[in-house]
Design a protein around this motif. Structure first.
Motif, PDB file in Angstrom:
ATOM      1  N   VAL A 181       0.855  -1.174   0.000  1.00 26.90           N
ATOM      2  CA  VAL A 181       0.000   0.000   0.000  1.00 26.90           C
ATOM      3  C   VAL A 181       0.897   1.233   0.000  1.00 26.90           C
ATOM      4  N   VAL A 182       0.651   2.136  -0.940  1.00 26.27           N
ATOM      5  CA  VAL A 182       1.358   3.408  -0.990  1.00 26.27           C
ATOM      6  C   VAL A 182       0.306   4.498  -1.180  1.00 26.27           C
ATOM      7  N   ALA A 183       0.388   5.546  -0.357  1.00 29.59           N
ATOM      8  CA  ALA A 183      -0.512   6.688  -0.494  1.00 29.59           C
ATOM      9  C   ALA A 183       0.342   7.944  -0.437  1.00 29.59           C
ATOM     10  N   SER A 184       0.182   8.817  -1.438  1.00 31.09           N
ATOM     11  CA  SER A 184       1.041   9.996  -1.485  1.00 31.09           C
ATOM     12  C   SER A 184       0.420  11.105  -2.325  1.00 31.09           C
ATOM     13  N   VAL A 185       0.817  12.336  -2.013  1.00 29.82           N
ATOM     14  CA  VAL A 185       0.477  13.490  -2.850  1.00 29.82           C
ATOM     15  C   VAL A 185       1.674  13.843  -3.733  1.00 29.82           C
ATOM     16  N   LEU A 186       2.741  13.064  -3.631  1.00 29.32           N
ATOM     17  CA  LEU A 186       3.951  13.258  -4.431  1.00 29.32           C
ATOM     18  C   LEU A 186       4.051  12.169  -5.492  1.00 29.32           C
ATOM     19  N   ARG A 187       4.423  12.553  -6.701  1.00 24.08           N
ATOM     20  CA  ARG A 187       4.582  11.567  -7.774  1.00 24.08           C
ATOM     21  C   ARG A 187       5.782  10.669  -7.540  1.00 24.08           C
ATOM     22  N   ASP A 188       6.835  11.205  -6.997  1.00 22.67           N
ATOM     23  CA  ASP A 188       8.070  10.456  -6.766  1.00 22.67           C
ATOM     24  C   ASP A 188       8.181  10.220  -5.262  1.00 22.67           C
ATOM     25  N   VAL A 189       8.018   8.976  -4.837  1.00 25.25           N
ATOM     26  CA  VAL A 189       8.053   8.673  -3.401  1.00 25.25           C
ATOM     27  C   VAL A 189       9.462   8.338  -2.908  1.00 25.25           C
ATOM     28  N   GLY A 190      10.452   8.599  -3.735  1.00 22.60           N
ATOM     29  CA  GLY A 190      11.848   8.399  -3.350  1.00 22.60           C
ATOM     30  C   GLY A 190      12.545   7.441  -4.293  1.00 22.60           C
ATOM     31  N   LEU A 191      13.817   7.706  -4.544  1.00 20.31           N
ATOM     32  CA  LEU A 191      14.638   6.878  -5.427  1.00 20.31           C
ATOM     33  C   LEU A 191      14.001   6.716  -6.810  1.00 20.31           C
ATOM     34  N   HIS A 192      13.340   7.768  -7.269  1.00 21.30           N
ATOM     35  CA  HIS A 192      12.688   7.816  -8.582  1.00 21.30           C
ATOM     36  C   HIS A 192      11.546   6.808  -8.734  1.00 21.30           C
ATOM     37  N   CYS A 193      10.986   6.360  -7.609  1.00 23.18           N
ATOM     38  CA  CYS A 193       9.839   5.450  -7.648  1.00 23.18           C
ATOM     39  C   CYS A 193       8.583   6.279  -7.858  1.00 23.18           C
ATOM     40  N   ARG A 194       7.979   6.116  -9.003  1.00 24.85           N
ATOM     41  CA  ARG A 194       6.788   6.894  -9.359  1.00 24.85           C
ATOM     42  C   ARG A 194       5.543   6.016  -9.341  1.00 24.85           C
ATOM     43  N   VAL A 195       5.425   5.209  -8.290  1.00 24.21           N
ATOM     44  CA  VAL A 195       4.263   4.329  -8.156  1.00 24.21           C
ATOM     45  C   VAL A 195       2.986   5.155  -7.995  1.00 24.21           C
ATOM     46  N   THR A 196       3.086   6.345  -7.418  1.00 23.81           N
ATOM     47  CA  THR A 196       1.936   7.245  -7.281  1.00 23.81           C
ATOM     48  C   THR A 196       2.000   8.307  -8.382  1.00 23.81           C
ATOM     49  N   TYR A 197       2.041   7.844  -9.604  1.00 24.00           N
ATOM     50  CA  TYR A 197       2.202   8.688 -10.797  1.00 24.00           C
ATOM     51  C   TYR A 197       1.044   9.664 -10.998  1.00 24.00           C
ATOM     52  N   ARG A 198      -0.122   9.433 -10.378  1.00 23.17           N
ATOM     53  CA  ARG A 198      -1.285  10.323 -10.541  1.00 23.17           C
ATOM     54  C   ARG A 198      -1.397  11.329  -9.399  1.00 23.17           C
ATOM     55  N   ALA A 199      -0.420  11.379  -8.527  1.00 22.17           N
ATOM     56  CA  ALA A 199      -0.513  12.148  -7.278  1.00 22.17           C
ATOM     57  C   ALA A 199      -0.856  13.624  -7.454  1.00 22.17           C
ATOM     58  N   ARG A 200      -0.517  14.255  -8.530  1.00 21.60           N
ATOM     59  CA  ARG A 200      -0.769  15.697  -8.667  1.00 21.60           C
ATOM     60  C   ARG A 200      -1.926  16.016  -9.611  1.00 21.60           C
ATOM     61  N   GLU A 201      -2.697  14.997  -9.970  1.00 19.99           N
ATOM     62  CA  GLU A 201      -3.845  15.232 -10.855  1.00 19.99           C
ATOM     63  C   GLU A 201      -4.914  16.091 -10.188  1.00 19.99           C
ATOM     64  N   ASP A 202      -5.080  15.933  -8.884  1.00 19.88           N
ATOM     65  CA  ASP A 202      -6.109  16.661  -8.137  1.00 19.88           C
ATOM     66  C   ASP A 202      -5.513  17.069  -6.798  1.00 19.88           C
ATOM     67  N   VAL A 203      -5.383  18.368  -6.551  1.00 24.72           N
ATOM     68  CA  VAL A 203      -4.724  18.843  -5.323  1.00 24.72           C
ATOM     69  C   VAL A 203      -5.516  18.513  -4.059  1.00 24.72           C
ATOM     70  N   ASP A 204      -6.770  18.099  -4.197  1.00 26.67           N
ATOM     71  CA  ASP A 204      -7.588  17.762  -3.037  1.00 26.67           C
ATOM     72  C   ASP A 204      -7.624  16.269  -2.735  1.00 26.67           C
ATOM     73  N   PRO A 206      10.437  -1.524 -13.679  1.00 26.07           N
ATOM     74  CA  PRO A 206      10.561  -0.563 -14.780  1.00 26.07           C
ATOM     75  C   PRO A 206       9.289   0.271 -14.969  1.00 26.07           C
ATOM     76  N   ARG A 207       8.115  -0.315 -14.780  1.00 25.21           N
ATOM     77  CA  ARG A 207       6.862   0.429 -14.889  1.00 25.21           C
ATOM     78  C   ARG A 207       6.787   1.503 -13.808  1.00 25.21           C
ATOM     79  N   VAL A 208       7.203   1.166 -12.595  1.00 25.83           N
ATOM     80  CA  VAL A 208       7.194   2.116 -11.478  1.00 25.83           C
ATOM     81  C   VAL A 208       8.139   3.277 -11.766  1.00 25.83           C
ATOM     82  N   LEU A 209       9.313   2.986 -12.286  1.00 27.78           N
ATOM     83  CA  LEU A 209      10.294   4.034 -12.591  1.00 27.78           C
ATOM     84  C   LEU A 209       9.807   4.955 -13.713  1.00 27.78           C
ATOM     85  N   MET A 210       8.983   4.431 -14.611  1.00 26.77           N
ATOM     86  CA  MET A 210       8.455   5.231 -15.722  1.00 26.77           C
ATOM     87  C   MET A 210       7.133   5.917 -15.372  1.00 26.77           C
TER      88      MET A 210
END
Length: 105
Positions: A1-24, A43-47
């Motif tokens: 489980v990962v929950a974030s408002v940041l697209r990059d949760v560290g070490l270029h992991c972009r598992v929360t790639y939609r994080a900035r779609e809606d500021v609320d 590789p999907r997470v990094l991209m």
């Protein structure tokens, strides 16, 4: 489980790639796949691409509650080891950062 408002949760992991779609809302991604099936998806997470395979959740949310089946479950938030029967995730206060002029931030 990962929950974030940041697209990059560290070490270029972009598992929360939609994080900035809606500021609320925050991006919540959860998977029931074993490590052997999640690992090859790095590789999907990094991209910044969605995970594949079921079961999984990939949504924007304002709140979420995780209820564990055992009495207490150990989990980690920002590197801190915690224990609980239930975890509630929600949006907090906005934080404004002031950067010096000429900064690339």
């Amino acid at each position: 489980v990962v929950a974030s408002v940041l697209r990059d949760v560290g070490l270029h992991c972009r598992v929360t790639y939609r994080a900035r779609e809606d500021v609320d809302r925050f991006h919540l991604v959860a998977s029931g796949l074993p490590a052997g099936k999640l690992g090859p998806q790095m590789p999907r997470v990094l991209m910044g691409r969605p995970l594949r395979g079921e079961p999984h959740i990939d949504v924007l949310a304002t709140q979420a509650t995780l209820a564990f089946t055992s009495n207490e479950t150990t989990y980690i938030v920002d590197g801190e080891l915690l224990r609980a029967r239930q975890v509630r995730i929600g949006m907090g206060r906005s934080v404004m950062f002031l950067l010096p002029s000429g900064s690339d931030g």
